[in-house]
Design a protein around this motif. Sequence first.
Motif, PDB file in Angstrom:
ATOM      1  N   LEU A 190      -0.471  -5.519   4.540  1.00  0.00           N
ATOM      2  CA  LEU A 190      -0.777  -5.072   3.183  1.00  0.00           C
ATOM      3  C   LEU A 190      -2.010  -4.172   3.157  1.00  0.00           C
ATOM      4  N   LEU A 191      -2.976  -4.471   3.990  1.00  0.00           N
ATOM      5  CA  LEU A 191      -4.184  -3.644   4.049  1.00  0.00           C
ATOM      6  C   LEU A 191      -3.894  -2.245   4.576  1.00  0.00           C
ATOM      7  N   LEU A 192      -2.833  -2.117   5.368  1.00  0.00           N
ATOM      8  CA  LEU A 192      -2.388  -0.797   5.817  1.00  0.00           C
ATOM      9  C   LEU A 192      -1.594  -0.070   4.736  1.00  0.00           C
ATOM     10  N   ILE A 193      -0.811  -0.832   3.982  1.00  0.00           N
ATOM     11  CA  ILE A 193       0.133  -0.239   3.036  1.00  0.00           C
ATOM     12  C   ILE A 193      -0.496   0.104   1.694  1.00  0.00           C
ATOM     13  N   LEU A 194      -1.371  -0.734   1.181  1.00  0.00           N
ATOM     14  CA  LEU A 194      -1.918  -0.524  -0.165  1.00  0.00           C
ATOM     15  C   LEU A 194      -2.605   0.839  -0.347  1.00  0.00           C
ATOM     16  N   PRO A 195      -3.369   1.327   0.636  1.00  0.00           N
ATOM     17  CA  PRO A 195      -3.969   2.653   0.452  1.00  0.00           C
ATOM     18  C   PRO A 195      -2.949   3.782   0.348  1.00  0.00           C
ATOM     19  N   LEU A 196      -1.711   3.541   0.779  1.00  0.00           N
ATOM     20  CA  LEU A 196      -0.669   4.565   0.756  1.00  0.00           C
ATOM     21  C   LEU A 196       0.082   4.608  -0.569  1.00  0.00           C
ATOM     22  N   ILE A 197      -0.139   3.604  -1.414  1.00  0.00           N
ATOM     23  CA  ILE A 197       0.569   3.517  -2.690  1.00  0.00           C
ATOM     24  C   ILE A 197      -0.282   4.162  -3.774  1.00  0.00           C
ATOM     25  N   PRO A 198       0.199   5.225  -4.413  1.00  0.00           N
ATOM     26  CA  PRO A 198      -0.601   5.898  -5.451  1.00  0.00           C
ATOM     27  C   PRO A 198      -1.120   4.929  -6.506  1.00  0.00           C
ATOM     28  N   GLU A 199      -2.306   5.202  -7.014  1.00  0.00           N
ATOM     29  CA  GLU A 199      -2.970   4.301  -7.962  1.00  0.00           C
ATOM     30  C   GLU A 199      -2.173   4.075  -9.240  1.00  0.00           C
ATOM     31  N   ARG A 200      -1.343   5.048  -9.624  1.00  0.00           N
ATOM     32  CA  ARG A 200      -0.597   4.929 -10.884  1.00  0.00           C
ATOM     33  C   ARG A 200       0.567   3.947 -10.787  1.00  0.00           C
ATOM     34  N   ILE A 201       1.012   3.593  -9.570  1.00  0.00           N
ATOM     35  CA  ILE A 201       2.174   2.722  -9.400  1.00  0.00           C
ATOM     36  C   ILE A 201       1.777   1.270  -9.658  1.00  0.00           C
ATOM     37  N   VAL A 202       2.559   0.606 -10.487  1.00  0.00           N
ATOM     38  CA  VAL A 202       2.291  -0.792 -10.836  1.00  0.00           C
ATOM     39  C   VAL A 202       2.911  -1.696  -9.763  1.00  0.00           C
ATOM     40  N   ILE A 203       2.102  -2.584  -9.211  1.00  0.00           N
ATOM     41  CA  ILE A 203       2.593  -3.503  -8.188  1.00  0.00           C
ATOM     42  C   ILE A 203       2.859  -4.854  -8.850  1.00  0.00           C
ATOM     43  N   HIS A 204       4.127  -5.173  -8.980  1.00  0.00           N
ATOM     44  CA  HIS A 204       4.520  -6.399  -9.677  1.00  0.00           C
ATOM     45  C   HIS A 204       4.381  -7.633  -8.799  1.00  0.00           C
ATOM     46  N   ARG A 205       4.477  -7.443  -7.499  1.00  0.00           N
ATOM     47  CA  ARG A 205       4.357  -8.597  -6.606  1.00  0.00           C
ATOM     48  C   ARG A 205       4.019  -8.108  -5.205  1.00  0.00           C
ATOM     49  N   LEU A 206       3.263  -8.934  -4.461  1.00  0.00           N
ATOM     50  CA  LEU A 206       2.847  -8.582  -3.106  1.00  0.00           C
ATOM     51  C   LEU A 206       3.427  -9.510  -2.046  1.00  0.00           C
ATOM     52  N   TRP A 207       3.957 -10.653  -2.453  1.00  0.00           N
ATOM     53  CA  TRP A 207       4.529 -11.600  -1.481  1.00  0.00           C
ATOM     54  C   TRP A 207       5.576 -12.441  -2.169  1.00  0.00           C
ATOM     55  N   ALA A 208       6.425 -13.033  -1.347  1.00  0.00           N
ATOM     56  CA  ALA A 208       7.474 -13.892  -1.875  1.00  0.00           C
ATOM     57  C   ALA A 208       6.900 -15.249  -2.248  1.00  0.00           C
ATOM     58  N   THR A 209       7.529 -15.887  -3.233  1.00  0.00           N
ATOM     59  CA  THR A 209       7.074 -17.206  -3.679  1.00  0.00           C
ATOM     60  C   THR A 209       8.285 -18.113  -3.895  1.00  0.00           C
ATOM     61  N   ALA A 210       8.962 -18.463  -2.810  1.00  0.00           N
ATOM     62  CA  ALA A 210      10.147 -19.318  -2.903  1.00  0.00           C
ATOM     63  C   ALA A 210       9.755 -20.767  -3.165  1.00  0.00           C
ATOM     64  N   HIS A 211      10.703 -21.522  -3.711  1.00  0.00           N
ATOM     65  CA  HIS A 211      10.458 -22.940  -3.945  1.00  0.00           C
ATOM     66  C   HIS A 211      10.179 -23.651  -2.616  1.00  0.00           C
TER      67      HIS A 211
END
Length: 315
Positions: A253-274
């Motif tokens: 994620l630390l590699l990927i987040l700088p590549l995502i433009p600031e205007r894009i809304v990130i709804h989730r960063l990881w899975a949260t299964a039961h």
Amino acid sequence: MRTDLSSLMKSPLIRTFSYHYKQKYGFAVGKIPLDLGERCPNREKGGCLFCSAPGFSPWYLKEKGEIAEQIRRGKKYLLKNRFLHYLAYFQQETSTSLETDRLLGVFASVLADPDCLGLIISTRPDYLSRRLLDKLCSLLQESGKSCLFELGLQSMHEKSLSAMNRNHSFADFLNGYRRIREFGRFEVGAHLLFGIPGEKSEEMIATVETVCGLGIDALKLHHLQILKNTPLEQMYECGQVPVFSRQEYLELLLLILPLIPERIVIHRLWATAHPQLLLAPQWNVQATVLSAELRKVMRERGICQGRPAESRDPT
């Protein structure tokens, strides 16, 4: 030119769902997942290897009931007193495979609720009819409310889509994306999956860069999880499916987040299964702890969404 660290600390490190919609509306906005009870058509072809609908369903959807009842329960158990308004999230299965007129009737009834600000429709990119989009566009114009389509892509690489039995191509995603954009009334997001067997980090990064380059509005990111009663379970037990450690995924994620433009809304960063359905990876940590840990390292390294790590003096 070096970024002023004081301004970096004042701006959000990540444009999250909660931050974005509070900025947009001026107050906090919740999300109510809803289930139309329609099976994903891909299940007739074996289904995606990683998919288990119960693994991500809120407990109040165990007994689905009518949509109005689901909303009532969602307001009571999810929104509580924290949110007065919400986005209706059609998350389960492939909602747009439902018969068009019936689906539009559901959307119209949901949008009629004054507490509802709009729709989030999660679906496959190969189930988007022009008739549905045209009718929904008119419905949104009448209501003055919003709609985000969240298209399940997972990966731009055909080998990965085939390996996961997605039964759609990257070209299908592009066609679906362009079809939605033609109407000029919808927002579009993509759902990506990291950790597909055989994919290297460079390939995951390439997917992120390519999708962001299209001009999407939102991203939903997941790490691969092995859930009980899925085809991946047996493969995992045979040692064929590696999974991320907690630290490995945070570093990705630390590699990927700088590549995502600031205007894009990130709804989730990881899975949260039961937890009762999750086999691996078992990090045994709450999402709030992961979020705090990620942000701590981002601050330490001078990383923001859309901005690379701060350059440092050689001293």
